[in-house]
Design a protein around this motif. Structure first.
Motif, mmCIF file in Angstrom:
data_model
loop_
_atom_site.group_PDB
_atom_site.id
_atom_site.type_symbol
_atom_site.label_atom_id
_atom_site.label_comp_id
_atom_site.label_asym_id
_atom_site.label_seq_id
_atom_site.Cartn_x
_atom_site.Cartn_y
_atom_site.Cartn_z
ATOM 1 N N GLN A 1 0.730 -0.998 0.093
ATOM 2 C CA GLN A 1 0.087 -0.093 -0.076
ATOM 3 C C GLN A 1 0.892 1.165 0.044
ATOM 4 O OE1 GLN A 1 -3.100 -0.105 3.157
ATOM 5 N NE2 GLN A 1 -2.718 -2.299 3.088
ATOM 6 N N LEU B 1 0.727 4.269 -2.863
ATOM 7 C CA LEU B 1 0.600 5.544 -2.530
ATOM 8 C C LEU B 1 1.681 6.522 -3.084
ATOM 9 C CD1 LEU B 1 -0.567 5.525 1.346
ATOM 10 C CD2 LEU B 1 -1.990 6.142 -0.662
ATOM 11 N N LYS C 1 1.310 6.779 -6.939
ATOM 12 C CA LYS C 1 0.210 7.512 -7.187
ATOM 13 C C LYS C 1 0.522 9.141 -7.165
ATOM 14 C CE LYS C 1 -4.481 8.107 -6.144
ATOM 15 N NZ LYS C 1 -5.941 7.874 -5.172
ATOM 16 N N MET D 1 -5.471 6.113 7.644
ATOM 17 C CA MET D 1 -5.950 6.277 6.312
ATOM 18 C C MET D 1 -7.299 6.735 5.837
ATOM 19 S SD MET D 1 -3.295 4.516 4.801
ATOM 20 C CE MET D 1 -4.127 3.879 3.326
ATOM 21 N N TYR E 1 -6.657 9.942 3.640
ATOM 22 C CA TYR E 1 -6.999 9.772 2.186
ATOM 23 C C TYR E 1 -8.240 9.338 1.760
ATOM 24 C CZ TYR E 1 -1.852 8.758 2.307
ATOM 25 O OH TYR E 1 -0.615 8.983 2.570
ATOM 26 N N ASP F 1 -10.710 11.290 -1.223
ATOM 27 C CA ASP F 1 -11.084 10.516 -2.296
ATOM 28 C C ASP F 1 -12.474 10.172 -2.579
ATOM 29 O OD1 ASP F 1 -9.471 8.745 -4.654
ATOM 30 O OD2 ASP F 1 -10.711 7.138 -3.596
ATOM 31 N N THR G 1 -8.205 3.231 -1.745
ATOM 32 C CA THR G 1 -7.883 4.738 -0.932
ATOM 33 C C THR G 1 -9.125 5.370 -0.729
ATOM 34 O OG1 THR G 1 -8.117 5.463 -3.473
ATOM 35 C CG2 THR G 1 -5.836 5.082 -2.441
ATOM 36 N N SER G 2 -10.444 4.614 -0.659
ATOM 37 C CA SER G 2 -11.634 5.223 -0.202
ATOM 38 C C SER G 2 -12.523 4.368 0.821
ATOM 39 C CB SER G 2 -12.599 5.498 -1.309
ATOM 40 O OG SER G 2 -12.645 4.332 -2.339
#
Length: 621
Positions: free
Chosen positions: A59, A63, A66, A90, A94, A98, A583-584
């Motif tokens: 992860q 990140l 990205k 997180m 994030y 998102d 990410t959501s």
């Protein structure tokens, strides 16, 4: 210890070794060695061991990638971060961003390009009385050839909504200074602002210091009431005739009390709009207000709800197709076009749309009967509106407020209204023999006896007596406790009403974030701290166990009996499809984690990081 790693090289090597099922995640189902060596900046080798730490490494690399970097600088603490620290971090850093959307020039591309558009035409519907919105979006249409702006009529009828179901689109929300007022979507396939999801997301946003987003969502709700006549199921064209469970008063109160510097002008404005919604949406006689003084869900609309997946109603339609001596496909086409009518099927779809208005889509509790029910949940929520209105007017407006129509309303009026509703709830919804609340069927004149988590909403709104609360908690602990939290319905209820039929997603063995959050607070309201902490721990343990084993997955819902996100009833499980890293997560699931963690004692957070089994842990106490 800090690692400086070439991203592509490390990612490829890590996935080749550890992602044996090739799903671009590292989970407990992969058969790799679960041991990967990286080198620190000072040249020392370090072994990352175990599914959780390996997935954290994956992860962190994702990140950094990205961000457009070729090299990742990752401190050891992020790889070996305790779950009770990593998951909320997180979410805060994030996930909320998102999940944030805007209806403006910048935000439209993401929304209008999803798979809910029709024929490649990106339609945006704007209210007839939003002059600012009409001018702004018409200008965008001139600039973007693929955007079609439609102006809604003054009178939005079910017939009109049906006529545009073949050309669905997004509905405009509030603009400020040529920018869309932001909102948070649930996640996954959802790019629209949902009704009750938004309140629960707001609880998490406020805990994470995102007052800006929480307040913005209240402002968007008020825009919807002003321009669409109601808080919408979601801001899609086919939801124009349907609202959702009423949480606006709670949302307003919690946002304002988080920071009163927002000002009384804002509070006065949104409070008047909430009172307007209460009166115009919920309290019209023979609509959502029934003759006994209690309320029901009653969505308008014509025909089959267009947002459902193909084949969703085949089992229902087959019965009517046989009656009319047609194939299911022929019957559906004739019924949808209006060439064939069937009053019984029309009634079924009134119930079905009302069920969707309730947020519980779908459950055997409400199937083919929802519009006939004074539900415990709805009447509890309206009791909360009445007590919230009384509180806010009393505390911040010296006991009286002039509403949007120039009529004075007082705290005393709303307190009296709440007391009247409480009496009616005790008369019609409370079963003195079974010692719990049940939905009341206004046609049969009987309580349904369906055991649902919604029967415990009176704990949250504090409409029940201490004696009733004691009885409810006994029922809750006996019939609704599962290893992973609180069941949506009991197994007994499902067996009794749906024997041999398909599983519904809001029924046993599933559990949902809003039920958990409301019942936790309800338990605390009546002093049941130990019971609340146990239920909170069970839910957070399940989420944490799932995230640890499945690459940080935070899904829409769980099977709380098997404690798994692998839930396949009806629509599947949003939030489980991603590469490398989510990410959501999922909106109200994120919020439930933040909220639960804020309520859990420190000793249980320590147990949570150790992933101590809840059945073992609470058998000791």
């Amino acid at each position: 210890m800090i690692f400086k790693l070439p991203i592509e090289e490390t990612l490829n090597k890590l996935l080749l070794q550890e992602d044996t099922d090739k799903d671009k995640k590292i989970t407990k189902e992969d058969k790799g060695p679960k041991n990967f060596t990286v080198s620190s900046e000072d040249g020392k080798d370090y072994e990352v061991k175990g599914t959780y730490f390996l997935s954290n490494l994956l992860q962190e690399l994702a990140l950094e990638k990205k961000l457009g970097k070729s090299e990742a600088i990752i401190p050891l603490y992020k790889i070996e971060e305790a779950p009770s620290s990593r998951i909320p971090r997180m979410i805060k850093d994030y996930f909320w961003d998102d999940l944030t959307r805007t209806i403006d020039e910048k935000g439209l591309n993401a929304i209008l390009s999803d798979d809910k558009t029709s024929g490649g035409i990106q339609r945006l519907y704007v209210p007839h009385d939003d002059e600012i919105g009409k001018a702004y979006f018409k200008n965008i249409q001139k600039q973007k050839g693929n955007v079609k702006v439609e102006i809604l009529p003054k009178n939005i009828t079910p017939e009109y909504v049906k006529s545009i179901n073949t050309k669905p689109g997004i509905l405009a929300l509030k603009l400020e200074n040529d920018k869309g007022v932001p909102f948070v979507v649930p996640g996954g396939r959802f790019n629209e602002m949902y009704g009750w999801d938004s309140y629960f997301e707001g609880v998490g946003l406020l805990l994470d210091g995102r007052l800006d987003l929480a307040k913005a969502m209240v402002d968007n709700f008020c825009y919807q009431i002003k321009h669409y006549g109601k808080i919408l199921n979601a801001n899609r064209s086919y939801y124009l005739t349907r609202t959702q469970p009423p949480f606006l008063s709670s949302f307003i109160r919690e946002v304002y009390e988080a920071d009163t510097s927002i000002g009384l002008d804002w509070l006065s404005s949104v409070l008047k709009i909430a009172i307007l919604e209460y009166n115009s949406v919920w309290m019209l006689p023979e609509k959502r207000l029934t003759s006994n003084g209690l309320n029901r869900y009653l969505a308008e609309g014509i025909g089959i709800p267009p947002e459902t997946e193909p084949g969703h109603f085949d089992e229902v339609l087959a019965e009517y197709a046989e009656k009319h001596e047609l194939s299911v496909m022929e019957f559906e086409e004739k019924y949808a076009s209006g060439k064939l009518t069937d009053k019984d099927l029309d009634t079924y779809f009134i119930h079905d749309r009302s069920l969707r208005e309730s947020g519980h889509d779908t459950s055997w509790r409400l199937d083919d009967c929802c519009a006939d029910l004074n539900t415990v949940d709805l009447n509890s929520l309206l009791y909360k509106y009445e007590t919230d209105f009384a509180h806010l007017i009393s505390v911040y407006f010296n006991g009286e407020l002039v509403d949007g129509k120039g009529v004075k309303t007082t705290a005393g009026f709303w307190s009296k209204r709440a007391e009247e509703r409480k009496k009616l709830m005790n008369s019609f919804l409370w079963d003195p023999d079974k010692k719990t609340f049940f939905d009341y069927n206004i046609v049969s004149g009987e309580r349904t006896n369906f055991e649902s988590a919604t029967n415990f909403y009176p704990l949250w709104v504090q409409s029940c007596s201490k004696e009733q609360a004691d009885l409810l908690v006994k029922k809750l602990c006996k019939a609704f406790k599962a290893k992973g939290g609180i069941l949506a319905t009991t197994m007994t209820a499902v067996e009794k009403l749906a024997m041999g039929k398909e599983q519904k997603q809001w029924d046993y063995p599933n559990g949902w974030a809003p039920h958990q959050m409301l019942i936790w607070k309800g338990l605390l309201n009546y002093g049941f701290e130990k019971v609340a902490h146990e239920f909170i721990y069970r839910w957070l343990w399940m989420i944490t166990r799932n995230a640890v084993d499945y690459n940080g997955t935070i899904p829409e819902k769980y099977d709380v009996v098997a404690c798994t996100h692998k839930v396949y009833a009806e629509y599947g499980n949003v939030g489980t499809e991603f590469d490398y890293i989510t990410t959501s997560g999922f909106g109200w699931m994120n919020a439930s984690y933040q909220y639960g963690l804020s309520l859990l004692p420190k000793n249980l957070i320590i147990s949570l990081d150790k992933l101590e089994d809840p059945d073992t842990l609470f058998s000791k106490t």
